[in-house]
Design a protein around this motif. Structure first.
Motif, PDB file in Angstrom:
ATOM      1  N   PRO A   1       0.833  -1.201   0.000  1.00  0.00           N
ATOM      2  CA  PRO A   1       0.000   0.000   0.000  1.00  0.00           C
ATOM      3  C   PRO A   1       0.869   1.253   0.000  1.00  0.00           C
ATOM      4  CG  PRO A   1      -0.082  -1.112   2.125  1.00  0.00           C
ATOM      5  CD  PRO A   1       0.725  -1.970   1.217  1.00  0.00           C
ATOM      6  N   ALA A   2       0.295   2.365  -0.388  1.00  0.00           N
ATOM      7  CA  ALA A   2       1.042   3.618  -0.489  1.00  0.00           C
ATOM      8  C   ALA A   2       0.532   4.619   0.540  1.00  0.00           C
ATOM      9  CB  ALA A   2       0.899   4.203  -1.891  1.00  0.00           C
ATOM     10  N   GLU A   3       1.426   5.053   1.406  1.00  0.00           N
ATOM     11  CA  GLU A   3       1.107   6.069   2.413  1.00  0.00           C
ATOM     12  C   GLU A   3       1.363   7.442   1.809  1.00  0.00           C
ATOM     13  OE1 GLU A   3      -0.315   7.948   4.845  1.00  0.00           O
ATOM     14  OE2 GLU A   3       0.093   6.203   6.131  1.00  0.00           O
ATOM     15  N   LYS A   4       0.322   8.244   1.687  1.00  0.00           N
ATOM     16  CA  LYS A   4       0.462   9.573   1.094  1.00  0.00           C
ATOM     17  C   LYS A   4       0.661  10.663   2.145  1.00  0.00           C
ATOM     18  CE  LYS A   4      -0.062   9.656  -3.073  1.00  0.00           C
ATOM     19  NZ  LYS A   4       1.007   9.612  -4.044  1.00  0.00           N
ATOM     20  N   LEU A   5       0.495  10.322   3.425  1.00  0.00           N
ATOM     21  CA  LEU A   5       0.688  11.318   4.476  1.00  0.00           C
ATOM     22  C   LEU A   5       2.055  11.217   5.122  1.00  0.00           C
ATOM     23  CD1 LEU A   5      -2.710  11.355   6.407  1.00  0.00           C
ATOM     24  CD2 LEU A   5      -1.940  12.866   4.586  1.00  0.00           C
ATOM     25  N   GLY A   6       2.827  10.213   4.861  1.00  0.00           N
ATOM     26  CA  GLY A   6       4.111   9.871   5.455  1.00  0.00           C
ATOM     27  C   GLY A   6       4.868  10.844   6.327  1.00  0.00           C
ATOM     28  N   THR A   7       4.707  12.135   6.120  1.00  0.00           N
ATOM     29  CA  THR A   7       5.447  13.137   6.887  1.00  0.00           C
ATOM     30  C   THR A   7       4.485  14.263   7.280  1.00  0.00           C
ATOM     31  OG1 THR A   7       5.980  14.463   4.944  1.00  0.00           O
ATOM     32  CG2 THR A   7       7.552  12.699   5.528  1.00  0.00           C
ATOM     33  N   PRO A   8       4.880  15.076   8.261  1.00  0.00           N
ATOM     34  CA  PRO A   8       4.047  16.250   8.560  1.00  0.00           C
ATOM     35  C   PRO A   8       3.845  17.143   7.331  1.00  0.00           C
ATOM     36  CG  PRO A   8       5.554  15.860  10.371  1.00  0.00           C
ATOM     37  CD  PRO A   8       5.947  14.915   9.263  1.00  0.00           C
ATOM     38  N   ALA A   9       4.850  17.248   6.476  1.00  0.00           N
ATOM     39  CA  ALA A   9       4.712  18.046   5.252  1.00  0.00           C
ATOM     40  C   ALA A   9       3.653  17.438   4.324  1.00  0.00           C
ATOM     41  CB  ALA A   9       6.047  18.167   4.537  1.00  0.00           C
ATOM     42  N   GLY A  10       3.577  16.116   4.261  1.00  0.00           N
ATOM     43  CA  GLY A  10       2.549  15.450   3.453  1.00  0.00           C
ATOM     44  C   GLY A  10       1.159  15.742   3.977  1.00  0.00           C
ATOM     45  N   LEU A  11       1.019  15.780   5.312  1.00  0.00           N
ATOM     46  CA  LEU A  11      -0.267  16.133   5.921  1.00  0.00           C
ATOM     47  C   LEU A  11      -0.619  17.582   5.605  1.00  0.00           C
ATOM     48  CD1 LEU A  11      -2.692  15.567   7.763  1.00  0.00           C
ATOM     49  CD2 LEU A  11      -1.206  16.103   9.721  1.00  0.00           C
ATOM     50  N   ASP A  12       0.352  18.467   5.731  1.00  0.00           N
ATOM     51  CA  ASP A  12       0.112  19.875   5.435  1.00  0.00           C
ATOM     52  C   ASP A  12      -0.282  20.057   3.968  1.00  0.00           C
ATOM     53  OD1 ASP A  12      -0.005  22.468   6.633  1.00  0.00           O
ATOM     54  OD2 ASP A  12       1.812  23.014   5.538  1.00  0.00           O
ATOM     55  N   ALA A  13       0.376  19.303   3.081  1.00  0.00           N
ATOM     56  CA  ALA A  13       0.029  19.370   1.660  1.00  0.00           C
ATOM     57  C   ALA A  13      -1.420  18.928   1.449  1.00  0.00           C
ATOM     58  CB  ALA A  13       0.980  18.512   0.836  1.00  0.00           C
ATOM     59  N   TRP A  14      -1.854  17.902   2.177  1.00  0.00           N
ATOM     60  CA  TRP A  14      -3.242  17.458   2.040  1.00  0.00           C
ATOM     61  C   TRP A  14      -4.196  18.560   2.488  1.00  0.00           C
ATOM     62  CZ3 TRP A  14      -7.928  16.790   4.243  1.00  0.00           C
ATOM     63  CH2 TRP A  14      -8.841  16.021   3.519  1.00  0.00           C
ATOM     64  N   PHE A  15      -3.897  19.193   3.627  1.00  0.00           N
ATOM     65  CA  PHE A  15      -4.749  20.286   4.110  1.00  0.00           C
ATOM     66  C   PHE A  15      -4.858  21.397   3.061  1.00  0.00           C
ATOM     67  CE2 PHE A  15      -3.566  19.271   8.786  1.00  0.00           C
ATOM     68  CZ  PHE A  15      -4.614  18.360   8.892  1.00  0.00           C
ATOM     69  N   VAL A  16      -3.734  21.749   2.458  1.00  0.00           N
ATOM     70  CA  VAL A  16      -3.709  22.827   1.469  1.00  0.00           C
ATOM     71  C   VAL A  16      -4.416  22.405   0.180  1.00  0.00           C
ATOM     72  CG1 VAL A  16      -2.199  24.235   0.006  1.00  0.00           C
ATOM     73  CG2 VAL A  16      -1.633  23.900   2.429  1.00  0.00           C
ATOM     74  N   GLU A  17      -4.046  21.241  -0.373  1.00  0.00           N
ATOM     75  CA  GLU A  17      -4.607  20.789  -1.649  1.00  0.00           C
ATOM     76  C   GLU A  17      -6.100  20.508  -1.569  1.00  0.00           C
ATOM     77  OE1 GLU A  17      -2.235  17.551  -3.139  1.00  0.00           O
ATOM     78  OE2 GLU A  17      -0.393  18.706  -2.897  1.00  0.00           O
ATOM     79  N   SER A  18      -6.575  20.096  -0.403  1.00  0.00           N
ATOM     80  CA  SER A  18      -8.001  19.829  -0.227  1.00  0.00           C
ATOM     81  C   SER A  18      -8.795  21.111  -0.024  1.00  0.00           C
ATOM     82  CB  SER A  18      -8.222  18.919   0.980  1.00  0.00           C
ATOM     83  OG  SER A  18      -7.951  19.624   2.190  1.00  0.00           O
ATOM     84  N   THR A  19      -8.106  22.211   0.156  1.00  0.00           N
ATOM     85  CA  THR A  19      -8.644  23.534   0.496  1.00  0.00           C
ATOM     86  C   THR A  19      -9.274  23.566   1.886  1.00  0.00           C
ATOM     87  OG1 THR A  19     -10.860  23.360  -0.520  1.00  0.00           O
ATOM     88  CG2 THR A  19      -9.039  24.104  -1.959  1.00  0.00           C
ATOM     89  N   LEU A  20      -9.051  22.535   2.671  1.00  0.00           N
ATOM     90  CA  LEU A  20      -9.537  22.538   4.047  1.00  0.00           C
ATOM     91  C   LEU A  20      -8.860  23.661   4.826  1.00  0.00           C
ATOM     92  CD1 LEU A  20     -11.287  21.083   6.172  1.00  0.00           C
ATOM     93  CD2 LEU A  20      -9.286  19.716   6.717  1.00  0.00           C
ATOM     94  N   ALA A  21      -7.552  23.759   4.695  1.00  0.00           N
ATOM     95  CA  ALA A  21      -6.769  24.822   5.333  1.00  0.00           C
ATOM     96  C   ALA A  21      -5.817  25.362   4.271  1.00  0.00           C
ATOM     97  CB  ALA A  21      -6.020  24.279   6.538  1.00  0.00           C
ATOM     98  N   PRO A  22      -6.304  26.244   3.400  1.00  0.00           N
ATOM     99  CA  PRO A  22      -5.517  26.693   2.243  1.00  0.00           C
ATOM    100  C   PRO A  22      -4.144  27.271   2.572  1.00  0.00           C
ATOM    101  CG  PRO A  22      -7.772  27.474   2.095  1.00  0.00           C
ATOM    102  CD  PRO A  22      -7.625  26.851   3.439  1.00  0.00           C
ATOM    103  N   ASP A  23      -3.971  27.808   3.766  1.00  0.00           N
ATOM    104  CA  ASP A  23      -2.672  28.360   4.146  1.00  0.00           C
ATOM    105  C   ASP A  23      -1.830  27.366   4.940  1.00  0.00           C
ATOM    106  OD1 ASP A  23      -3.215  30.793   2.893  1.00  0.00           O
ATOM    107  OD2 ASP A  23      -4.235  31.555   4.668  1.00  0.00           O
ATOM    108  N   GLY A  24      -2.334  26.135   5.096  1.00  0.00           N
ATOM    109  CA  GLY A  24      -1.598  25.127   5.843  1.00  0.00           C
ATOM    110  C   GLY A  24      -1.734  25.317   7.341  1.00  0.00           C
ATOM    111  N   THR A  25      -1.196  24.342   8.091  1.00  0.00           N
ATOM    112  CA  THR A  25      -1.296  24.390   9.552  1.00  0.00           C
ATOM    113  C   THR A  25       0.031  24.105  10.237  1.00  0.00           C
ATOM    114  OG1 THR A  25      -1.882  22.055   9.762  1.00  0.00           O
ATOM    115  CG2 THR A  25      -3.712  23.624   9.484  1.00  0.00           C
ATOM    116  N   SER A  26       1.080  23.856   9.476  1.00  0.00           N
ATOM    117  CA  SER A  26       2.404  23.523  10.030  1.00  0.00           C
ATOM    118  C   SER A  26       2.325  22.372  11.029  1.00  0.00           C
ATOM    119  CB  SER A  26       3.037  24.752  10.686  1.00  0.00           C
ATOM    120  OG  SER A  26       3.164  25.796   9.767  1.00  0.00           O
ATOM    121  N   PRO A  27       1.842  21.208  10.590  1.00  0.00           N
ATOM    122  CA  PRO A  27       1.687  20.086  11.523  1.00  0.00           C
ATOM    123  C   PRO A  27       3.025  19.539  12.022  1.00  0.00           C
ATOM    124  CG  PRO A  27       1.137  19.410   9.288  1.00  0.00           C
ATOM    125  CD  PRO A  27       1.410  20.869   9.244  1.00  0.00           C
TER     126      PRO A  27
END
Length: 182
Positions: free
Chosen positions: A26-52
């Motif tokens: 399987p492929a983990e797309k969140l693997g790092t805090p930066a990957g999580l932040d990218a998801w927040f931004v790309e999903s437009t949930l948190a367009p400016d990111g959250t610095s997880p």
């Protein structure tokens, strides 16, 4: 863009960040805090990111797996697992992202915990709401993406025609060609 959003619902797209979960690799797309932040931004949930942080990433994965367990229970028409309901409810209890009005528009601001709260609240609406009966898993064997089938007649087979649907149709076409050329 690192992430894809074919499911018709942010909570399901979030679950889809662990791709092909029943496959050998399987492929983990969140693997790092930066990957999580990218998801927040790309999903437009948190367009400016959250610095997880690493802790935020661990929390995100815990929430993602709890949501998947609830969605899977709905798909298989089983009772919802108590522990997973508790996990989702706990995340949903955190304050959501703050909506801020500006002269030139609006923004969403907050922490990773606030963004996860938004996802958990969406999962509650989905799993406990009227669209739970529209949940489907992609028919492509290698894919485990769950989506909402809002198609007319509710006969959609793939999470996305651009990816899985296309792959299945190309494979079927090649198989027919091979059989015809024997």
């Amino acid at each position: 863009m690192i992430h894809s959003f074919p499911c018709g619902d942010p909570a399901l797209d979030f679950v889809g960040t662990w791709q092909a979960r029943r496959n050998e690799s399987p492929a983990e797309k969140l693997g790092t805090p930066a990957g999580l932040d990218a998801w927040f931004v790309e999903s437009t949930l948190a367009p400016d990111g959250t610095s997880p942080t690493a802790e935020d990433l661990a929390a995100a994965i815990e929430l993602r797996e709890a949501i998947y367990a609830l969605v899977l229970a709905r798909l298989e028409r089983h009772d919802l697992p108590e522990d997973d309901m508790t996990t989702v409810n706990t995340y949903a209890a955190h304050p959501p992202l703050l909506r801020v009005l500006h002269r030139d528009g609006r923004s969403k601001e907050g922490t990773s915990a606030a963004a996860l709260s938004e996802i958990a609240r969406g999962a509650i609406e989905l799993v406990g709401g009227s669209e739970a009966g529209l949940l489907r898993e992609c028919a492509r064997p290698e894919c485990t993406q769950v989506y909402i089938d809002r198609s007319r007649g509710q006969r959609r087979e793939w999470c996305s025609m651009k990816t899985c649907g296309s792959r299945v149709k190309v494979a079927a076409y090649r198989s027919r060609l091979k059989a015809a050329n024997g």
